[in-house]
Design a protein around this motif. Sequence first.
Motif, PDB file in Angstrom:
ATOM      1  N   ILE A  21       0.840  -1.198   0.000  1.00 33.95           N
ATOM      2  CA  ILE A  21       0.000   0.000   0.000  1.00 33.95           C
ATOM      3  C   ILE A  21       0.877   1.250   0.000  1.00 33.95           C
ATOM      4  O   ILE A  21       0.636   2.187  -0.764  1.00 33.95           O
ATOM      5  N   TRP A  22       1.898   1.265   0.845  1.00 33.39           N
ATOM      6  CA  TRP A  22       2.780   2.429   0.933  1.00 33.39           C
ATOM      7  C   TRP A  22       3.475   2.685  -0.404  1.00 33.39           C
ATOM      8  O   TRP A  22       3.579   3.825  -0.854  1.00 33.39           O
ATOM      9  N   LYS A  23       3.924   1.618  -1.063  1.00 34.97           N
ATOM     10  CA  LYS A  23       4.609   1.763  -2.348  1.00 34.97           C
ATOM     11  C   LYS A  23       3.668   2.230  -3.453  1.00 34.97           C
ATOM     12  O   LYS A  23       4.075   2.929  -4.374  1.00 34.97           O
ATOM     13  N   LEU A  24       2.395   1.849  -3.363  1.00 30.89           N
ATOM     14  CA  LEU A  24       1.426   2.209  -4.398  1.00 30.89           C
ATOM     15  C   LEU A  24       0.893   3.631  -4.242  1.00 30.89           C
ATOM     16  O   LEU A  24       0.286   4.166  -5.171  1.00 30.89           O
ATOM     17  N   LEU A  25       1.116   4.229  -3.091  1.00 31.23           N
ATOM     18  CA  LEU A  25       0.631   5.590  -2.854  1.00 31.23           C
ATOM     19  C   LEU A  25       1.587   6.619  -3.424  1.00 31.23           C
ATOM     20  O   LEU A  25       2.807   6.485  -3.316  1.00 31.23           O
ATOM     21  N   GLN A  26       1.011   7.650  -3.999  1.00 33.85           N
ATOM     22  CA  GLN A  26       1.814   8.777  -4.442  1.00 33.85           C
ATOM     23  C   GLN A  26       2.290   9.561  -3.217  1.00 33.85           C
ATOM     24  O   GLN A  26       1.680   9.480  -2.145  1.00 33.85           O
ATOM     25  N   PRO A  27       3.377  10.327  -3.334  1.00 34.03           N
ATOM     26  CA  PRO A  27       3.796  11.172  -2.216  1.00 34.03           C
ATOM     27  C   PRO A  27       2.644  12.072  -1.771  1.00 34.03           C
ATOM     28  O   PRO A  27       1.998  12.722  -2.591  1.00 34.03           O
ATOM     29  N   GLY A  28       2.378  12.084  -0.478  1.00 34.37           N
ATOM     30  CA  GLY A  28       1.261  12.859   0.040  1.00 34.37           C
ATOM     31  C   GLY A  28      -0.058  12.108   0.000  1.00 34.37           C
ATOM     32  O   GLY A  28      -1.082  12.616   0.459  1.00 34.37           O
ATOM     33  N   GLY A  29      -0.032  10.883  -0.550  1.00 34.77           N
ATOM     34  CA  GLY A  29      -1.249  10.075  -0.635  1.00 34.77           C
ATOM     35  C   GLY A  29      -1.681   9.559   0.721  1.00 34.77           C
ATOM     36  O   GLY A  29      -0.934   9.625   1.704  1.00 34.77           O
ATOM     37  N   MET A  30      -2.917   9.024   0.778  1.00 36.82           N
ATOM     38  CA  MET A  30      -3.443   8.583   2.067  1.00 36.82           C
ATOM     39  C   MET A  30      -4.034   7.185   2.016  1.00 36.82           C
ATOM     40  O   MET A  30      -4.543   6.729   0.989  1.00 36.82           O
ATOM     41  N   LEU A  31      -3.951   6.517   3.158  1.00 40.99           N
ATOM     42  CA  LEU A  31      -4.564   5.209   3.371  1.00 40.99           C
ATOM     43  C   LEU A  31      -5.692   5.362   4.366  1.00 40.99           C
ATOM     44  O   LEU A  31      -5.513   5.934   5.445  1.00 40.99           O
ATOM     45  N   ILE A  32      -6.873   4.854   4.010  1.00 46.36           N
ATOM     46  CA  ILE A  32      -8.001   4.802   4.940  1.00 46.36           C
ATOM     47  C   ILE A  32      -8.143   3.357   5.388  1.00 46.36           C
ATOM     48  O   ILE A  32      -8.490   2.473   4.596  1.00 46.36           O
ATOM     49  N   LEU A  33      -7.844   3.106   6.645  1.00 42.47           N
ATOM     50  CA  LEU A  33      -7.767   1.739   7.177  1.00 42.47           C
ATOM     51  C   LEU A  33      -8.819   1.513   8.255  1.00 42.47           C
ATOM     52  O   LEU A  33      -8.949   2.306   9.193  1.00 42.47           O
ATOM     53  N   GLU A  34      -9.565   0.409   8.100  1.00 40.67           N
ATOM     54  CA  GLU A  34     -10.535  -0.009   9.118  1.00 40.67           C
ATOM     55  C   GLU A  34     -10.166  -1.422   9.561  1.00 40.67           C
ATOM     56  O   GLU A  34     -10.610  -2.406   8.989  1.00 40.67           O
ATOM     57  N   PRO A  35      -9.321  -1.551  10.595  1.00 39.64           N
ATOM     58  CA  PRO A  35      -8.914  -2.882  11.059  1.00 39.64           C
ATOM     59  C   PRO A  35      -9.962  -3.499  11.982  1.00 39.64           C
ATOM     60  O   PRO A  35     -10.591  -2.797  12.784  1.00 39.64           O
ATOM     61  N   GLN A  36     -10.160  -4.802  11.859  1.00 37.43           N
ATOM     62  CA  GLN A  36     -11.044  -5.486  12.786  1.00 37.43           C
ATOM     63  C   GLN A  36     -10.321  -5.721  14.112  1.00 37.43           C
ATOM     64  O   GLN A  36      -9.124  -6.000  14.127  1.00 37.43           O
ATOM     65  N   PRO A  37     -11.031  -5.611  15.234  1.00 39.40           N
ATOM     66  CA  PRO A  37     -10.408  -5.828  16.544  1.00 39.40           C
ATOM     67  C   PRO A  37     -10.026  -7.292  16.747  1.00 39.40           C
ATOM     68  O   PRO A  37     -10.599  -8.191  16.123  1.00 39.40           O
TER      69      PRO A  37
END
Length: 282
Positions: free
Chosen positions: A202-218
């Motif tokens: 995910i980090w590699k696929l993001l452009q500089p300044g890009g964002m990840l929206i993450l919803e992890p299950q507990p």
Amino acid sequence: MNDVVKLTPKAKNSNSKKRKRKEVALFGNYKNYYGYRIGQELEEDPRVKVFKKEWFEGKDCLDIGCNSGLITINIAKKFCCRSILGVDIDTDRIEEAKWNLRRNMRESTGKLPAKASRLKDAKAVEVSDNSVAESPTERKGEDCEGPSPCNLSERVFFQRENFVQSRISDDKRYHTIMCLSVTKWIHLNWGDEGLINLFTKIWKLLQPGGMLILEPQPWDSYSKNRKVSETARNNYSTIEIFPESFQDILLDKIGFRLVEDISCHLSGSKTGFKRPILAFWK
């Protein structure tokens, strides 16, 4: 003379009705997932309500584990992203997503008969795997101006893909990546190594300044799904990275520079689905 065996009403019912087997989804790829997550009484997934327009408008986006594509399509319609690609490991869910896309296009344009079947829809509006596989950044639709709806056929794409094991293409970079209620299933199927691989890709696929929206299950939700397969059982017993440490890993080890908890504004979620939603910036 043959004996006649009379069945009681109870026996007749047991013979005439097949027992419904509980759905087993090895990868969380439940059929009608949004039906029981969102509920009939809600018009929109509560998670979308806490998303900001500037995260998507005019941007190239990726939805990992899109299931039947309802959130993917909703994001495109509401925030008018330049492109959004939904990927899922399940072929059937991707086919449902493509059908949902065709249905939305029919409802917004009125070009297809309102009562058209899925087969007729497929013939009337072609959304082929070849077009989906192309890099969304190479496809530019018309800009959204005024109240007119976005052209979904030029903005929304679906592709069957095992994201954890797929290769990263050099020509694909995204401004925004969503990973909603997916981490548990990757964790159970590929262990800690698979989870770190997910975050790194995910980090590699993001452009500089890009964002990840993450919803992890507990973590407490893992136990009820650990028996879906032998692989899940084995990985469950060896997991050393727990959901409460995901934030630190993404910031300290993966390289994200900033995080915001956006679930504090979340309301209307059904019982069992009140999960944290975190936004990370590269």
